[in-house]
Design a protein around this motif. Structure first.
Motif, mmCIF file in Angstrom:
data_model
loop_
_atom_site.group_PDB
_atom_site.id
_atom_site.type_symbol
_atom_site.label_atom_id
_atom_site.label_comp_id
_atom_site.label_asym_id
_atom_site.label_seq_id
_atom_site.Cartn_x
_atom_site.Cartn_y
_atom_site.Cartn_z
ATOM 1 N N VAL A 211 -14.502 12.957 -0.915
ATOM 2 C CA VAL A 211 -14.765 12.630 0.497
ATOM 3 C C VAL A 211 -13.509 12.120 1.191
ATOM 4 C CG1 VAL A 211 -16.135 11.200 2.049
ATOM 5 C CG2 VAL A 211 -17.176 12.135 -0.037
ATOM 6 N N ASP A 212 -12.774 11.230 0.583
ATOM 7 C CA ASP A 212 -11.623 10.609 1.236
ATOM 8 C C ASP A 212 -10.376 11.485 1.173
ATOM 9 O OD1 ASP A 212 -13.069 8.298 1.915
ATOM 10 O OD2 ASP A 212 -12.819 7.521 -0.118
ATOM 11 N N PHE A 213 -10.039 11.981 -0.007
ATOM 12 C CA PHE A 213 -8.836 12.794 -0.162
ATOM 13 C C PHE A 213 -9.200 14.042 -0.968
ATOM 14 C CE2 PHE A 213 -7.337 8.412 0.249
ATOM 15 C CZ PHE A 213 -6.470 8.551 1.311
ATOM 16 N N ALA A 214 -9.626 15.043 -0.246
ATOM 17 C CA ALA A 214 -10.020 16.293 -0.893
ATOM 18 C C ALA A 214 -8.780 17.045 -1.374
ATOM 19 C CB ALA A 214 -10.806 17.166 0.084
ATOM 20 N N ASP B 60 0.385 17.360 -1.108
ATOM 21 C CA ASP B 60 0.437 16.289 -0.120
ATOM 22 C C ASP B 60 -0.981 15.895 0.303
ATOM 23 O OD1 ASP B 60 3.146 16.430 -0.268
ATOM 24 O OD2 ASP B 60 3.417 17.540 1.614
ATOM 25 N N ILE B 61 -1.100 14.616 0.655
ATOM 26 C CA ILE B 61 -2.386 14.133 1.178
ATOM 27 C C ILE B 61 -2.281 13.812 2.667
ATOM 28 C CG2 ILE B 61 -3.167 13.252 -1.038
ATOM 29 C CD1 ILE B 61 -2.276 10.470 -0.173
ATOM 30 N N THR B 62 -1.074 13.882 3.228
ATOM 31 C CA THR B 62 -0.865 13.712 4.667
ATOM 32 C C THR B 62 0.016 14.842 5.170
ATOM 33 O OG1 THR B 62 1.084 12.295 4.312
ATOM 34 C CG2 THR B 62 -1.073 11.207 4.543
ATOM 35 N N GLY B 63 -0.078 15.109 6.469
ATOM 36 C CA GLY B 63 0.721 16.177 7.056
ATOM 37 C C GLY B 63 0.711 16.106 8.563
ATOM 38 N N GLU B 64 1.123 17.197 9.201
ATOM 39 C CA GLU B 64 1.173 17.265 10.666
ATOM 40 C C GLU B 64 -0.167 17.737 11.213
ATOM 41 O OE1 GLU B 64 5.378 18.459 12.283
ATOM 42 O OE2 GLU B 64 4.798 19.872 10.719
ATOM 43 N N PRO B 65 -0.631 17.210 12.335
ATOM 44 C CA PRO B 65 -1.851 17.728 12.953
ATOM 45 C C PRO B 65 -1.653 19.171 13.398
ATOM 46 C CG PRO B 65 -1.295 15.563 13.833
ATOM 47 C CD PRO B 65 -0.114 16.010 13.035
ATOM 48 N N TRP B 66 -2.612 20.018 13.089
ATOM 49 C CA TRP B 66 -2.420 21.420 13.463
ATOM 50 C C TRP B 66 -2.643 21.660 14.946
ATOM 51 C CZ3 TRP B 66 -6.967 23.205 9.882
ATOM 52 C CH2 TRP B 66 -8.184 23.174 10.570
ATOM 53 N N ASP B 67 -3.069 20.652 15.690
ATOM 54 C CA ASP B 67 -3.157 20.803 17.142
ATOM 55 C C ASP B 67 -1.780 20.912 17.792
ATOM 56 O OD1 ASP B 67 -5.901 20.672 16.959
ATOM 57 O OD2 ASP B 67 -5.973 18.503 17.294
ATOM 58 N N ASP C 290 -5.684 21.094 5.594
ATOM 59 C CA ASP C 290 -6.884 20.292 5.357
ATOM 60 C C ASP C 290 -7.859 20.584 6.490
ATOM 61 O OD1 ASP C 290 -8.870 18.426 4.976
ATOM 62 O OD2 ASP C 290 -7.511 16.774 4.517
ATOM 63 N N PRO C 291 -8.959 21.300 6.227
ATOM 64 C CA PRO C 291 -9.873 21.668 7.310
ATOM 65 C C PRO C 291 -10.685 20.499 7.850
ATOM 66 C CG PRO C 291 -10.763 22.384 5.220
ATOM 67 C CD PRO C 291 -9.402 21.843 4.932
ATOM 68 N N VAL C 292 -10.797 19.409 7.104
ATOM 69 C CA VAL C 292 -11.585 18.269 7.555
ATOM 70 C C VAL C 292 -10.774 17.405 8.516
ATOM 71 C CG1 VAL C 292 -12.859 16.226 6.822
ATOM 72 C CG2 VAL C 292 -12.947 18.311 5.435
ATOM 73 N N ARG C 293 -9.541 17.101 8.150
ATOM 74 C CA ARG C 293 -8.685 16.247 8.984
ATOM 75 C C ARG C 293 -7.728 17.040 9.872
ATOM 76 N NH1 ARG C 293 -5.726 12.409 5.014
ATOM 77 N NH2 ARG C 293 -5.626 14.325 3.759
ATOM 78 N N HIS C 294 -7.796 18.383 9.808
ATOM 79 C CA HIS C 294 -6.986 19.256 10.658
ATOM 80 C C HIS C 294 -5.485 18.955 10.492
ATOM 81 C CE1 HIS C 294 -10.448 20.369 13.629
ATOM 82 N NE2 HIS C 294 -10.805 20.446 12.366
ATOM 83 N N LEU C 295 -5.030 19.046 9.241
ATOM 84 C CA LEU C 295 -3.640 18.763 8.925
ATOM 85 C C LEU C 295 -2.980 19.985 8.310
ATOM 86 C CD1 LEU C 295 -3.918 15.195 7.299
ATOM 87 C CD2 LEU C 295 -3.292 15.774 9.665
ATOM 88 N N ILE C 296 -1.708 20.182 8.609
ATOM 89 C CA ILE C 296 -0.869 21.179 7.959
ATOM 90 C C ILE C 296 -0.043 20.459 6.896
ATOM 91 C CG2 ILE C 296 0.954 22.891 8.247
ATOM 92 C CD1 ILE C 296 -1.650 23.704 9.528
ATOM 93 N N LEU C 297 -0.172 20.868 5.624
ATOM 94 C CA LEU C 297 0.464 20.201 4.504
ATOM 95 C C LEU C 297 1.718 20.972 4.104
ATOM 96 C CD1 LEU C 297 -2.745 19.525 2.362
ATOM 97 C CD2 LEU C 297 -1.746 18.085 4.154
#
Length: 456
Positions: A49-52, A159-166, A147-154
């Protein structure tokens, strides 16, 4: 505000002429050596749930696609959509300016990647204009790098963090967030089948060839060396070299044929479950013991329903989710819609009968449509026209019967009025309508009375 920049991908080392570092650093997928414990760990990591962590499951799904049966049924399901042409219509008429894009290779590839979304879980693509050709095209973002849940580009797959794909323009996400794809359900069957096939191959290797046994006198090293040399020169297969005072005993399965059938049945069950999952049936891929034509027809209808659902899935993407992307890239889809062109399976003979029926009903038919539908070429010069042969006049044939009791039947005539006018209701011969019943009566003649039989 989305920035007008394109996501790039590559290895750790930049390519020749590359000015900026890659947005995504690719990593080789991990294949082979998977079992049920690997599958269970991948599912748990994906559903965290937290870090897929999607890497393990996506590598596993990429691995199982090397299975020939799974790859075949997936290609069969996708080909039902890829072989169906799509066109854009405005006010019911095709818009050629947009249909030109739909016939290009990029659109065919996009449909294939879009159909992978229900199988793999989701798909993320970015559209842009090709600077060299000006055509609309796209790039698919590797599934392990977003990451489709948090909308991040890794940048890295771990990686568990990245840039927002917006921050990137013209991205299209296909699928649902955090949903397992259909291939995740097929993975256990592929794993079982792969391990069973490996055991089956080992069974065939051990018990499929005869085992050779050599004996020699104890303490005779020269005989032993000669036996070893002979065994090596006789090719592969199991070989045992023993002194005469030793004994070797093999304890084998009581029924080798039954053991082989056990492996085969397990492989067939795995293939059947995979076919049910992807195609909704089994008889359109393999003929079973009860594979009658009626059952095959029913299974074919189920497969057609799945193909119809896939078509609606694609049309929803084109008509709703891509509207803003098309507008930003200079393609005006307002007031129109994307549709699948229904194939015309009518034969030339059936089309000819349709045209004849329409003419008998008094309907007006376009000659251009007739030439086009019948596959004929309209002649442009008078000498190219093939003249129809005129039927030769034939004399009416009169049938007569020979026999002692047969007489020619008198020709029936309806009496006219004394003044020469026809009877009321009787029309002249030129205006009289053709009646098929009267024609049948003239053809068969008049039956003899009294139950008498004809002389033939």
């Amino acid at each position: 505000m989305a920035k007008k920049r394109q996501i790039t991908k590559g290895g750790n080392f930049p390519q020749p002429g590359q000015r900026q570092p890659n947005t995504i650093i690719l990593t080789q997928p991990q294949r082979f050596g998977i079992d049920i414990s690997t599958y269970m760990a991948a599912i748990r990591s994906y559903e965290n749930v937290d870090f897929a962590r999607r890497t393990k499951l996506i590598d596993l799904l990429t691995d199982i696609l090397m299975d020939t049966h799974l790859s075949s049924v997936v290609s069969k399901r996708k080909s039902a959509i890829l072989c169906s042409p799509v066109e854009f219509r405005r006010a019911g008429k095709p818009d050629e300016s947009i249909n030109e894009q739909l016939r290009s290779p990029w659109f065919y590839n996009f449909l294939g990647d879009a159909l992978d979304a229900p199988l793999m879980g989701d798909t993320l693509v970015q559209f842009f204009r090709d600077k060299k050709t000006g055509w609309l095209t796209y790039e698919m973002i590797p599934r392990k790098h977003y990451d489709p849940v948090r909308h991040l580009i890794l940048r890295q797959q771990t990686d568990i963090t990245g840039e927002p794909w917006d921050e990137y323009a013209d991205l299209l996400f296909i699928g649902k967030e955090g949903v397992l794809g259909e291939l995740a359900k097929a993975a256990p069957w592929v794993i079982y089948k792969r391990n069973t096939t490996a055991d089956w191959a080992q069974f065939s290797e051990v018990f499929g060839q005869p085992i050779r046994k050599y004996t020699y006198e104890s303490g005779d090293e020269e005989s032993r060396a000669q036996v070893m040399n002979d065994a090596q020169e006789q090719g592969g297969g199991a070989t045992y070299v023993l002194p005469k005072d030793c004994n070797l005993e093999f304890v084998e399965a009581s029924n080798k044929t039954g053991s082989s059938d056990l492996y085969r049945q397990l492989v067939e069950i795995c293939n059947a479950e995979i076919s049910k999952l992807i195609l909704g049936n089994t008889l359109t891929t393999e003929a079973g013991d009860k594979g009658t034509q009626a059952l095959g027809t029913v299974h074919g209808k189920v497969e057609d329903r799945i193909a119809q659902a896939d078509r609606k899935f694609i049309l929803n993407i084109l008509n709703y989710e891509m509207t803003d992307i098309f507008a930003r890239l200079g393609i005006n889809t307002a007031g129109g819609e994307f549709v699948f062109v229904e194939p015309k399976n009518t034969s030339a003979t059936e089309k000819m009968n349709i045209f004849k029926g329409a003419q008998e009903l008094g309907l007006e038919i376009s000659q251009e449509q007739m030439y086009e539908d019948l596959g004929l070429q309209r002649p442009t010069r008078p000498e190219d026209i093939v003249q129809r042969p005129k039927p030769e006049p034939t004399a009416p044939q009169q049938t007569s019967t020979t026999g002692p009791d047969t007489k020619p039947l008198p020709e029936e005539k309806e009496p006219d009025k004394p003044n020469g006018q026809p009877k009321p209701g009787k029309q002249p011969e030129s205006r009289r309508r053709w009646n098929p019943l009267s024609w049948l009566g003239r053809f068969f003649g008049q039956a003899p009375g009294g139950g008498a039989h004809l002389s033939w």
